[in-house]
Write a protein that holds these residues in place. Sequence first.
Motif, PDB file in Angstrom:
ATOM      1  N   LYS A  51      -1.392   1.423  -4.062  1.00  0.00           N
ATOM      2  CA  LYS A  51      -1.823   1.486  -2.658  1.00  0.00           C
ATOM      3  C   LYS A  51      -1.357   2.787  -2.037  1.00  0.00           C
ATOM      4  CE  LYS A  51      -3.476  -1.431   0.817  1.00  0.00           C
ATOM      5  NZ  LYS A  51      -2.896  -1.172   2.085  1.00  0.00           N
ATOM      6  N   GLY A  78      -7.853  -5.650  -2.235  1.00  0.00           N
ATOM      7  CA  GLY A  78      -8.171  -6.637  -1.211  1.00  0.00           C
ATOM      8  C   GLY A  78      -7.870  -6.144   0.170  1.00  0.00           C
ATOM      9  N   GLY A  79      -8.080  -7.022   1.125  1.00  0.00           N
ATOM     10  CA  GLY A  79      -7.839  -6.650   2.515  1.00  0.00           C
ATOM     11  C   GLY A  79      -8.176  -7.805   3.423  1.00  0.00           C
ATOM     12  N   GLU A 104     -14.183  -6.022  -0.711  1.00  0.00           N
ATOM     13  CA  GLU A 104     -12.992  -5.153  -0.804  1.00  0.00           C
ATOM     14  C   GLU A 104     -12.832  -4.582  -2.220  1.00  0.00           C
ATOM     15  OE1 GLU A 104     -10.620  -4.121   1.417  1.00  0.00           O
ATOM     16  OE2 GLU A 104     -11.132  -5.287   3.194  1.00  0.00           O
ATOM     17  N   GLU A 132     -12.642  -0.627  -2.718  1.00  0.00           N
ATOM     18  CA  GLU A 132     -11.373  -0.024  -3.147  1.00  0.00           C
ATOM     19  C   GLU A 132     -11.357   0.415  -4.602  1.00  0.00           C
ATOM     20  OE1 GLU A 132      -8.189  -2.652  -2.070  1.00  0.00           O
ATOM     21  OE2 GLU A 132      -8.543  -2.350   0.071  1.00  0.00           O
ATOM     22  N   GLU A 172      -7.894   4.576  -0.697  1.00  0.00           N
ATOM     23  CA  GLU A 172      -6.867   3.570  -0.495  1.00  0.00           C
ATOM     24  C   GLU A 172      -6.113   3.229  -1.781  1.00  0.00           C
ATOM     25  OE1 GLU A 172      -8.106   0.517   2.116  1.00  0.00           O
ATOM     26  OE2 GLU A 172      -6.502  -0.854   1.536  1.00  0.00           O
TER      27      GLU A 172
HETATM   28 NA    NA Z   1      -6.875  -3.126   1.447  1.00  0.00          NA
END
Ligand code: NA
Length: 168
Positions: free
Chosen positions: A23, A36-37, A52, A56, A99
């Motif tokens: 991350k 994820g998020g 997500e 990502e 990200e």
């Molecule tokens: Na995220």
Amino acid sequence: FTEVRRYTNAFIIQDGKILLGYKKRGYGQGLWNGFGGKVEPGESSLQAAERELEEEAGIRAQLRLAGTLFFIDAKVPWAFHIDIFVAHTFTGEIIETDEMRPQWFCAQMAEDTEDPEVARLPQIPYDRMWADDIYWMPQLLRDTPFAGRMDFAKNGTLRKWWVAKVVN
Ligand code: NA
Ligand code: 6U4
Ligand code: NA
């Protein structure tokens, strides 16, 4: 805290390896995790997880719910409800994004690894992941449905936790 906020976290586990992302910014920066998020208004957590994962890591997968976790972080004024998803296949090309920096890790015990390419991969970096992950990752790797609860203190340490197998 006065709110629960829903999040997702998705893992690809394939041929003895697991895809994690480093991350690069935001909450959990500097840790390895699934992709994820936040669940957006009107979305199911499955829809959010698939969106997500694509945002990502650049890939698409038909995700399946693997477990559910409920976190409290004394630094944050809401509780996290996180659905954990898994898939064993995906389509598209894995890409690094703003990200996340994706990387494969060995998801097997060294003695179980027959594929030399998988054996050469780094082991899951639990010491550079959220402190709770080591408690439920074994269930995820074994495809055992799980649920859990974690409380993080202001200084980031895990104060209290439990993880249980979901039996029905
Ligand atoms: Na995220
Ligand atoms: P923005 O920047 O608003 O798009 P978004 O990607 O929606 O953010 P983000 O990255 O803040 O959300 O989501 C937090 C991520 O961290 C989710 O995948 C859930 C995960 N997460 C939070 N606490 C965790 C914990 N204790 N253990 C864990 N994952 C956690 O394994
Ligand atoms: Na988001």
